[in-house]
Write an enzyme that holds these catalytic residues in place. Structure first.
Site, short mmCIF file in Angstrom:
data_model
loop_
_atom_site.label_atom_id
_atom_site.label_comp_id
_atom_site.label_asym_id
_atom_site.label_seq_id
_atom_site.Cartn_x
_atom_site.Cartn_y
_atom_site.Cartn_z
CB SER A 149 -0.81 -0.09 1.11
OG SER A 149 -1.47 1.93 1.61
CE1 TYR A 161 -3.33 -2.24 5.80
CE2 TYR A 161 -3.32 0.22 5.10
CZ TYR A 161 -3.19 -1.13 4.86
OH TYR A 161 -3.30 -1.40 3.58
#
Length: 264
Positions: A149, A161
């Site tokens: 990501s 994350y």
């Protein structure tokens, strides 16, 4: 602008045997659909059998091999890879697409939130590639694509994350060196914020139109990423057309700035 959903198959992947984790919805579903359109033999796993059955029913008969699976259960993931390799007669590539995050900001995220986020992203990716590597070697090499990501290098909440996604990018560069002698290429793809029906940004678009309009300013063209655009890059990296690419991180983010409306 070209419609990514209408892009014809053209990467020479016909007959390639590919596993995609987390392929029942969102980006994973688009990757599965793209690879089936390319003529691949595709297998995918997810936690919900109903969504897997719905996807399989929408594709040509016998185009998709599915299993219900929690990818953080390493023994079951290894069994799935071995089962698929036996079913297909080998493997040519894998895509680690399953992922996600647990918990909130630093003051509220629990140790278990950090562990779960790590295992869902980094742990499952490492185990998928470890399980697939012997089969890829037996096929004379192959390709592994890790879905990371933009949050892996563009800071934004939540930290657990972003840290896990950054680790996936490092995993791609490290494993590319470790497995390169066996003809196995490893790359990461880093999607920007994607407009997926029913997901966060799609809900924001309808429920908070002013906030969504402000967020689109993080994109020079004012448009979020289409998952089909990411799927096309994944297909390219699995193909022989990308034979010279290994250890790379390919952003597919439309030059996005902050990864969330709460970016720093």
């Amino acid at each position: 602008m070209n419609d990514p959903h209408s892009t014809p198959a053209h990467f020479g992947l016909t007959g390639q045997r590919i596993i995609v984790t987390g392929g029942s919805r969102g980006l994973g579903e688009q990757i599965v659909r793209r690879l089936v359109a390319e003529g691949c033999q595709v297998a995918t796993c997810a936690r919900g059998q109903e969504r897997l059955d719905q996807l399989a029913a929408q594709l040509p008969e016998h185009a998709l091999f599915t299993r219900t699976l929690d990818v953080t259960a390493a023994p079951l993931l290894h069994e799935f890879v071995a089962e698929v390799a036996g079913h297909f007669g080998g493997l040519d590539g894998v895509v680690a697409c399953a992922g996600g995050a647990r918990g909130g900001m630093l003051d509220s995220a629990t140790p278990q939130d950090w562990t779960t986020t790590w295992e869902l992203n980094v742990g499952h990716t490492a185990q998928l590639i470890a399980a697939a590597a012997p089969h890829l070697r037996a096929a004379g090499g192959g390709s592994a694509v890790i879905v990371s990501s933009v949050s892996g290098w563009k800071p934004g909440p939540q930290a657990q994350y972003g840290a896990a996604k950054a680790a996936q990018i490092h995993l791609a560069t490290s494993l590319a060196r470790e497995l390169g002698a066996d003809g196995i290429r490893v790359n990461a793809v880093s999607p920007g914020s994607m407009l997926i029906p029913g997901k966060r940004w799609d809900r924001m678009r309808t429920e908070e139109p002013e906030e969504f309009a402000a967020f689109t300013r993080e994109f020079p063209a004012g448009q979020l990423v289409d998952p089909a655009e990411v799927a096309a890059v994944v297909a390219f990296l699995l193909s022989g057309a990308a034979s010279g690419i290994s250890g790379a991180n390919i952003p597919v983010d439309r030059a996005q700035n902050a990864p969330t409306p709460d970016g720093y």
